[in-house]
Design a protein around this motif. Structure first.
Motif, mmCIF file in Angstrom:
data_model
loop_
_atom_site.group_PDB
_atom_site.id
_atom_site.type_symbol
_atom_site.label_atom_id
_atom_site.label_comp_id
_atom_site.label_asym_id
_atom_site.label_seq_id
_atom_site.Cartn_x
_atom_site.Cartn_y
_atom_site.Cartn_z
ATOM 1 N N SER A 11 1.535 -2.749 6.080
ATOM 2 C CA SER A 11 1.333 -2.588 4.647
ATOM 3 C C SER A 11 0.550 -3.758 4.071
ATOM 4 O O SER A 11 0.734 -4.906 4.487
ATOM 5 C CB SER A 11 2.694 -2.491 3.947
ATOM 6 O OG SER A 11 2.541 -2.578 2.553
ATOM 7 N N HIS A 12 -0.323 -3.450 3.092
ATOM 8 C CA HIS A 12 -1.016 -4.509 2.353
ATOM 9 C C HIS A 12 -0.126 -5.100 1.266
ATOM 10 O O HIS A 12 -0.422 -6.160 0.735
ATOM 11 C CB HIS A 12 -2.262 -3.944 1.656
ATOM 12 C CG HIS A 12 -3.378 -3.598 2.594
ATOM 13 N ND1 HIS A 12 -4.368 -2.711 2.269
ATOM 14 C CD2 HIS A 12 -3.658 -4.031 3.841
ATOM 15 C CE1 HIS A 12 -5.232 -2.613 3.271
ATOM 16 N NE2 HIS A 12 -4.807 -3.388 4.242
ATOM 17 N N LEU A 13 0.920 -4.355 0.897
ATOM 18 C CA LEU A 13 1.694 -4.741 -0.287
ATOM 19 C C LEU A 13 3.103 -5.213 0.030
ATOM 20 O O LEU A 13 3.651 -6.044 -0.687
ATOM 21 C CB LEU A 13 1.787 -3.540 -1.248
ATOM 22 C CG LEU A 13 0.446 -3.016 -1.762
ATOM 23 C CD1 LEU A 13 0.652 -1.747 -2.577
ATOM 24 C CD2 LEU A 13 -0.246 -4.078 -2.611
ATOM 25 N N PRO A 15 5.618 -6.993 2.583
ATOM 26 C CA PRO A 15 5.694 -7.827 3.792
ATOM 27 C C PRO A 15 6.780 -7.380 4.769
ATOM 28 O O PRO A 15 6.746 -7.761 5.938
ATOM 29 C CB PRO A 15 6.012 -9.226 3.250
ATOM 30 C CG PRO A 15 6.605 -8.990 1.907
ATOM 31 C CD PRO A 15 5.992 -7.733 1.369
ATOM 32 N N LYS A 43 -2.805 -1.372 8.648
ATOM 33 C CA LYS A 43 -2.965 -2.137 7.404
ATOM 34 C C LYS A 43 -2.734 -3.629 7.576
ATOM 35 O O LYS A 43 -2.757 -4.367 6.602
ATOM 36 C CB LYS A 43 -1.970 -1.627 6.352
ATOM 37 C CG LYS A 43 -2.218 -0.207 5.896
ATOM 38 C CD LYS A 43 -3.402 -0.135 4.976
ATOM 39 C CE LYS A 43 -3.486 1.225 4.312
ATOM 40 N NZ LYS A 43 -4.612 1.269 3.370
ATOM 41 N N GLU A 44 -2.423 -4.072 8.789
ATOM 42 C CA GLU A 44 -2.239 -5.512 8.990
ATOM 43 C C GLU A 44 -3.051 -5.919 10.201
ATOM 44 O O GLU A 44 -3.847 -5.130 10.712
ATOM 45 C CB GLU A 44 -0.742 -5.847 9.136
ATOM 46 C CG GLU A 44 0.046 -5.551 7.854
ATOM 47 C CD GLU A 44 1.538 -5.849 7.959
ATOM 48 O OE1 GLU A 44 1.913 -6.814 8.636
ATOM 49 O OE2 GLU A 44 2.331 -5.102 7.347
ATOM 50 N N GLU A 45 -2.838 -7.136 10.664
ATOM 51 C CA GLU A 45 -3.632 -7.636 11.785
ATOM 52 C C GLU A 45 -2.717 -8.085 12.935
ATOM 53 O O GLU A 45 -1.654 -8.622 12.660
ATOM 54 C CB GLU A 45 -4.485 -8.810 11.319
ATOM 55 C CG GLU A 45 -5.493 -8.428 10.244
ATOM 56 C CD GLU A 45 -5.978 -9.655 9.509
ATOM 57 O OE1 GLU A 45 -6.872 -10.335 10.022
ATOM 58 O OE2 GLU A 45 -5.434 -9.952 8.439
ATOM 59 N N TYR B 173 3.064 -12.668 -0.645
ATOM 60 C CA TYR B 173 2.678 -12.034 0.619
ATOM 61 C C TYR B 173 1.180 -12.204 0.869
ATOM 62 O O TYR B 173 0.374 -12.022 -0.042
ATOM 63 C CB TYR B 173 3.040 -10.545 0.557
ATOM 64 C CG TYR B 173 2.639 -9.730 1.763
ATOM 65 C CD1 TYR B 173 2.815 -10.217 3.052
ATOM 66 C CD2 TYR B 173 2.110 -8.452 1.613
ATOM 67 C CE1 TYR B 173 2.461 -9.448 4.151
ATOM 68 C CE2 TYR B 173 1.760 -7.675 2.710
ATOM 69 C CZ TYR B 173 1.924 -8.192 3.976
ATOM 70 O OH TYR B 173 1.575 -7.445 5.066
ATOM 71 N N PRO B 175 -1.536 -10.442 2.796
ATOM 72 C CA PRO B 175 -1.912 -9.290 3.624
ATOM 73 C C PRO B 175 -3.104 -9.587 4.519
ATOM 74 O O PRO B 175 -3.313 -8.912 5.521
ATOM 75 C CB PRO B 175 -2.254 -8.211 2.599
ATOM 76 C CG PRO B 175 -2.587 -8.950 1.349
ATOM 77 C CD PRO B 175 -1.799 -10.221 1.360
ATOM 78 N N LEU B 176 -3.904 -10.607 4.142
ATOM 79 C CA LEU B 176 -5.080 -10.970 4.932
ATOM 80 C C LEU B 176 -4.777 -12.289 5.646
ATOM 81 O O LEU B 176 -4.659 -13.343 5.023
ATOM 82 C CB LEU B 176 -6.295 -11.145 4.014
ATOM 83 C CG LEU B 176 -7.594 -11.574 4.691
ATOM 84 C CD1 LEU B 176 -8.083 -10.507 5.659
ATOM 85 C CD2 LEU B 176 -8.659 -11.878 3.643
ATOM 86 N N LYS B 177 -4.672 -12.209 6.977
ATOM 87 C CA LYS B 177 -4.249 -13.391 7.726
ATOM 88 C C LYS B 177 -5.271 -14.530 7.631
ATOM 89 O O LYS B 177 -4.920 -15.691 7.700
ATOM 90 C CB LYS B 177 -4.039 -13.013 9.199
ATOM 91 C CG LYS B 177 -2.812 -12.159 9.445
ATOM 92 C CD LYS B 177 -1.579 -13.021 9.577
ATOM 93 C CE LYS B 177 -0.440 -12.323 10.281
ATOM 94 N NZ LYS B 177 0.305 -11.420 9.407
ATOM 95 N N THR B 178 -6.553 -14.177 7.487
ATOM 96 C CA THR B 178 -7.583 -15.218 7.462
ATOM 97 C C THR B 178 -7.947 -15.651 6.042
ATOM 98 O O THR B 178 -8.954 -16.322 5.850
ATOM 99 C CB THR B 178 -8.845 -14.739 8.200
ATOM 100 O OG1 THR B 178 -9.133 -13.398 7.786
ATOM 101 C CG2 THR B 178 -8.646 -14.767 9.700
ATOM 102 N N LEU B 290 -8.492 -4.318 4.369
ATOM 103 C CA LEU B 290 -8.397 -4.626 2.936
ATOM 104 C C LEU B 290 -9.685 -4.258 2.219
ATOM 105 O O LEU B 290 -9.669 -3.740 1.108
ATOM 106 C CB LEU B 290 -8.088 -6.117 2.739
ATOM 107 C CG LEU B 290 -6.608 -6.421 2.864
ATOM 108 C CD1 LEU B 290 -6.386 -7.755 3.528
ATOM 109 C CD2 LEU B 290 -5.930 -6.371 1.509
#
Lengths: 300, 370
Positions: A11-13, A15, A43-45, B173, B175-178, B290
């Motif tokens: 999810s982007h939103l 955690p 949606k995550e890495e 949070y 959402p973008l690790k970098t 994203l």
């Protein structure tokens, strides 16, 4: 060398959406059955798109941490993994039968065993039952108790309901619970009317969802009348219309889910040694095996 | 710890196939004697004891070979990254390293610690005392470079990197690790090579693999159009985003202030995007999830027709609108002091503008011009 990739939505939103993915992957890591274990997400890495290249193993077992066969397992994951010559027909499934298919990945010199989703594996039936044991804190739960297996259900994907009904049928055949019903969020029979479908005074409700989130922690508890407002939380059990509702939250947070990951990989030919037995011992009757955290009061 | 005698034995065993690493060359010839070559000398015809004595006189080269033999993974991203960490010449192409260090200089430098930066990570490679060439790596945030180790939260397990990278310093949070918002205040004091790679992969997934592909000239870039046209479902619409909007999107999302990956994808092959790609060590090979999700929003918004509106503003009020947009776009709203009414994005200033210019429906009072 062999690797396990646990492919989840993420999810982007929120955690917390990936917590079960990490927990179950860690449980598998502890067994040492795979040289490499990776989580991968939509949606995550790392993204599905880039996970295969992070592996040194030449044999890769990809297990989707999804409940049913459908858009993600048939289109998104294979496309993003660049699985060459993929075709959903290769699973030869009527909706709940996908086991595995062996393909090559287009961006790396590797063999990928693309497995069916965890949600439709037979071992998932045991996880639902264990979830019922966990929430009631009763390893013999069944007699005098009804069990509701709850799914999203959607008219767009009939497989979504098939997976729920498949496990409900299997549990009913075991004759362990007095009653077993499959209920849905957005199709009949609806979870809103849960108490209409059971005569038993105690009803365990297990949502067949991978992670806790909006549906399992807001929608369903309010729809069932466990609470006026999800932010206030609810008791387990909660009295509703003369029934005691034992609401379990997402089945995907149950530690035994790691076993289903292994079973999927084993069906696809992974060499696991005694990992299955070890995972069952590690996760017997416990939530979130790898995190060892006590179950928080639902909804808080 | 490694035993130097065993090191020699395993090196001589490996010499049957030929040993060649970082200036050390050992070969066993058909007559059972050895050839030993170092940057300083070349000796041939060495018998058992002679070769052992000769190798004992070059302990750094021997222990260096042992360390890299144990790391293994010839040709893998993991090995290339660990060699980059100590500025060792890359095995395949020496020109890739700006200032490669040969073994003697490298060992001297490792005594003090060789520092490398990877995004917001600061990696210090060191030799383990009495460890016969064994390396240990310390990992911390670049902002903590000058802090004493004892002041930092000590971490042991590479998996803890997952937790550290989930929330920023304000508990939000990530959402973008970098994103350049990694929180500081922690240290992994003693990681092995494999653990270091695992930790870096948890902080910045797939960056090592893509960096390695790029160094080998094999980075498979998917440009905007390829990525957009591949999408289905709710993201099917993103290939309708106008060409110029893709520039604006890259400026909004992909510059160094927002993401530490260096954007290598363009609109399409031969059609470069306007904004700079960035300066980071690791490349971005295709629009991330994203960007894809945001592009959907912009594709829908950009499908609306432009219209002309009439609104009443003083010059200062118009300027204030720009200040408000800037403050939000630069993530500066938290820094604006409560009573700093000179700043157009100050909360009281914004509330005043709203009180004055909003109509009963809670929007700007504007008239559409036909």
């Amino acid at each position: 060398m062999q690797a396990l990739v646990v492919a989840a939505h993420g999810s982007h939103l929120n955690p917390d959406a990936s917590d079960p993915t990490y927990a179950h992957a860690d449980t598998v890591r502890e067994t040492g059955a795979f040289d490499e274990v990776r989580e991968a997400f939509w949606k995550e890495e790392p993204h599905f798109r880039e996970v295969i290249r992070t592996l040194e193993s030449d044999e890769v077992f990809v297990v989707p941490l999804f409940i049913s066969e459908g858009y993600f397992t048939e289109q998104v994951i294979p496309r993003e993994l660049r699985l060459e010559d993929w075709d959903p027909e290769k699973w030869d499934s009527e909706g709940t039968d996908a086991s595995q298919v062996t393909l090559e990945a287009g961006d790396a010199d590797k063999t990928v065993h693309y497995c069916g989703p965890v949600g439709t594996h037979d071992a998932m039936t045991d996880v639902i039952v264990q979830r019922a044991e966990s929430v009631t804190n009763d390893s013999d739960v069944g007699e005098g108790v009804g069990l509701a297996v709850v799914g999203h259900g959607t008219e767009r994907n009939e497989n979504s309901a098939k997976a729920i009904e498949y496990h409900a049928d299997r549990i009913r055949e075991r004759d362990r619970f007095d009653e077993v019903n499959a209920l849905f969020m957005d199709e009949e029979p609806e979870v809103d009317d849960v108490t209409d479908f059971f005569e038993s005074s105690d009803v365990v409700v297990v949502p067949l969802f991978v992670a806790d989130g909006y549906h399992t922690q807001e929608d369903i508890p309010e729809d069932m009348g466990l609470t006026e407002d999800y932010r206030l939380g609810w008791d387990v059990p909660t009295e509703v219309d003369g029934h005691r509702i034992w609401y379990a939250g997402a089945v995907g947070t149950e530690g035994l889910m790691a076993d289903v990951l292994l079973e999927r990989a084993a069906d696809a030919g992974a060499e696991l040694g005694n990992a299955v037995e070890r995972v069952r011992a590690m996760t017997a009757g416990s939530d979130d095996a790898a995190t060892d955290e006590p179950e928080p009061k639902a909804g808080n | 710890m490694a035993d130097p005698t065993t090191d020699l034995e395993s090196l001589l065993a490996a010499a049957d196939e030929g040993v060649a690493l970082d200036g050390l060359l050992v070969e066993r010839t058909d007559d059972g004697t050895y050839v030993l070559e170092t940057p300083e000398s070349r000796e041939a015809g060495l018998e058992g004891e002679e070769i052992e004595r000769a190798l004992e006189s070059i302990p750094s080269l021997v222990s260096n070979w042992r360390y890299w033999d144990a790391i293994g993974g010839e040709g893998t991203a993991r090995r290339a990254f660990l060699r980059w960490c100590e500025r060792a010449p890359p095995t395949e192409d020496r020109t890739l390293e700006d200032e490669p260090l040969e073994v003697p200089e490298r060992y001297d430098a490792l005594e003090d610690g060789i520092v490398r930066e990877w995004g917001q990570l600061r990696i210090t490679g060191e030799l383990v005392d009495g460890g016969e060439g064994e390396r240990r790596y310390e990992l911390r945030h670049v902002d903590d470079a000058d802090r004493a180790r004892e002041e930092l939260e000590r971490q042991e397990n590479p998996r803890d990197a997952r937790e550290l990278s989930t929330y920023d310093g304000d508990g939000r949070y990530r959402p973008l690790k970098t994103a350049p918002t990694l929180r500081s205040g922690w240290v992994f004091p003693e990681l092995s090579g494999r653990e270091l790679v695992d930790a870096v992969e948890f902080f910045y997934p797939a960056t090592i693999a893509n960096w390695h592909r790029e160094r080998r000239g094999e980075l498979d870039v998917d440009h905007w159009l390829e990525t957009a046209e591949r999408q289905t479902g709710i993201y099917d619409v993103i290939d309708e985003l106008p060409r110029e909007a893709v520039d604006w999107m890259a400026e909004a999302c992909c510059v160094d202030s927002q993401c530490l990956r260096r954007r290598e994808w363009e609109y399409e092959e031969g059609d470069e995007l306007e904004p700079e790609g960035g300066d980071g060590p690791f490349p971005c090979r295709e629009p991330c999830s994203l960007v894809v999700a945001a592009a959907r929003k912009w594709a829908i918004l950009e499908s609306e027709a432009e219209r002309t509106y009439e609104l009443e503003f003083t010059t200062s009020e118009l300027n204030q609108l720009a200040e408000l947009i800037d403050a939000v776009a630069d993530g500066r709203t938290d820094e604006i002091r409560e009573a700093d009414v000179n700043d157009g994005a100050n909360r009281y200033r914004a509330r005043y503008l709203r009180a004055k210019r909003f109509d009963g429906d809670g929007g700007l009072e504007a008239t559409k011009r036909e």
